[in-house]
Design an enzyme around this catalytic site. Structure first.
Site, short mmCIF file in Angstrom:
data_model
loop_
_atom_site.label_atom_id
_atom_site.label_comp_id
_atom_site.label_asym_id
_atom_site.label_seq_id
_atom_site.Cartn_x
_atom_site.Cartn_y
_atom_site.Cartn_z
N GLY A 40 0.83 -1.20 0.00
CA GLY A 40 0.00 0.00 0.00
C GLY A 40 0.87 1.26 0.00
O GLY A 40 1.35 1.67 -1.05
N SER A 107 6.54 -4.53 -1.78
CA SER A 107 6.14 -3.18 -2.14
C SER A 107 6.35 -2.27 -0.93
O SER A 107 7.45 -2.25 -0.37
CB SER A 107 4.69 -3.18 -2.65
OG SER A 107 4.36 -1.98 -3.29
N TRP A 108 5.33 -1.54 -0.49
CA TRP A 108 5.47 -0.76 0.74
C TRP A 108 5.93 -1.64 1.90
O TRP A 108 6.71 -1.22 2.76
CB TRP A 108 4.15 -0.07 1.11
CG TRP A 108 4.06 0.24 2.57
CD1 TRP A 108 3.24 -0.33 3.48
CD2 TRP A 108 4.85 1.19 3.31
NE1 TRP A 108 3.46 0.19 4.75
CE2 TRP A 108 4.45 1.12 4.65
CE3 TRP A 108 5.88 2.07 2.96
CZ2 TRP A 108 5.02 1.92 5.65
CZ3 TRP A 108 6.46 2.87 3.96
CH2 TRP A 108 6.02 2.78 5.28
N ASP A 261 8.44 -5.08 -13.27
CA ASP A 261 7.62 -4.42 -12.25
C ASP A 261 7.56 -2.94 -12.60
O ASP A 261 8.56 -2.23 -12.54
CB ASP A 261 8.24 -4.63 -10.87
CG ASP A 261 7.32 -4.20 -9.74
OD1 ASP A 261 6.52 -3.27 -9.94
OD2 ASP A 261 7.43 -4.76 -8.64
N HIS A 289 4.10 -6.42 -10.91
CA HIS A 289 4.06 -6.14 -9.47
C HIS A 289 3.26 -7.18 -8.68
O HIS A 289 3.51 -7.38 -7.50
CB HIS A 289 3.47 -4.76 -9.25
CG HIS A 289 3.66 -4.21 -7.88
ND1 HIS A 289 4.91 -3.89 -7.37
CD2 HIS A 289 2.78 -3.91 -6.88
CE1 HIS A 289 4.78 -3.42 -6.14
NE2 HIS A 289 3.50 -3.44 -5.82
#
Length: 321
Positions: A40, A107-108, A261, A289
């Site tokens: 996120g 990711s985050w 990605d 991703h």
């Protein structure tokens, strides 16, 4: 059809006067402790992400971060910073009586995993990271402006939600609308931002993936919290993660990165790889991703298996030392 993965335990944990977290445990209660950090920021946990662990070997803890998923209040920005999330991880770890755990995230979640590891290296058994995001200005600029080189069609729709005179800084423009207090404006901005995000995550176009990410409550939570963290550069000093990577370089680590990605581009993962040469680095060619299907899902499972072996080998040596 895949069998649904169900938690062994689900509970809520009050972490402040404002926030209450949804926490879940999966797998073997006697297995290697691991914490999985969702992306996120604000996206919440999916059981599909837990399938990347051998649940006979691991005790996997995961939680919806502040303002996300089933944690409450939804989409709340007050008391929502990287430092708060790190403190939440420590509160969860202590509540569960876990001394050290493998820290995994994508990711985050990879950014938060590194920030936690740097803050508490002695609480980490190792790291499994994918879709690397370091919260540098280059990462943020790429997402809001640079990826139009690959998705000019989707980016144009994303940009045209904002008046022409504000399009030079889409982050600032979207954040203003997502925090304006007008529910209709906030929701419209959330759908525009999340729709763009959904269309750029998969290796091939997927209308089903787009539909899943556009649920109104979830779209608002991730859009508000994502822009909140981007505006504040993840509440970290410039270069903080790479400049302090020496604090965790001695720990087992697997970095898994999709070559194509377009959300968290491989150039960022390559920076981490160059500053952390001891970490195993796997390039997944035919992936973007999305990490719960296809080659990325397969490679994350393999990385988890290798880490289980490395951690078991390291434990006797640490005890002897």
């Amino acid at each position: 059809m895949d069998t649904e993965i169900l938690p062994n335990r689900e509970f809520r944990l009050v972490v402040s006067a404002t926030h209450e977290l949804s926490v879940l445990e999966y797998g073997n209660p006697e297995g290697i402790p691991a914490v999985f950090l969702h992306g996120g920021p604000g996206a919440g946990v999916s059981a599909k992400q837990i399938a990347s662990f051998d649940l006979a070997a691991y005790r996997v803890v995961t939680f919806d971060q502040r303002g996300a998923g089933r944690s409450t209040p939804l989409a709340e920005l007050v008391e929502n910073t990287t430092q708060h999330l790190i403190a939440d991880m420590e509160q969860i770890r202590e509540f569960l009586g876990i001394e050290r755990w493998l820290v995994a995230g994508g990711s985050w979640g990879s950014c938060l995993a590194l920030a936690y590891g740097i803050a508490f290296p002695w609480r980490c058994l190792g790291f499994r990271l994918h879709g690397i995001f370091l919260a540098d200005q280059d990462d943020i600029d790429w997402w809001f402006h640079g990826c139009r080189a690959i998705f000019p069609d989707h980016w144009q729709e994303f940009a045209e939600f904002i008046p022409a005179e504000e399009r030079g800084d889409l982050l600032k423009a979207y954040y203003a609308r997502l925090t304006c207090g007008d529910q209709a404006v906030e929701l419209a901005a959330a759908k525009a931002l999340r729709g763009f995000s959904a269309r750029t995550q998969t290796f091939e176009p997927s209308l089903d993936h787009v539909r899943q990410l556009l649920h109104p409550d979830a779209a608002l939570a991730v859009s508000r919290i994502f822009t909140h963290y981007c505006v504040n550069r993840a509440f970290l000093p410039d270069g903080h993660l790479l400049e302090n990577i020496d604090l965790i370089r001695h720990l087992p680590a697997e970095i898994v990165q999709a070559r194509y990605d377009t959300v968290t581009p491989m150039a960022t993962a390559w920076k981490l790889r160059n500053d952390w040469p001891e970490a195993a680095f796997t390039i997944v060619t035919l992936s973007n991703h999305q990490s719960t299907v296809g080659p990325m899902a397969k490679e994350l499972k393999a990385a988890s298996r290798r880490l289980a072996t490395a951690i078991k080998v390291a434990a006797p040596a640490a005890a002897a030392g």
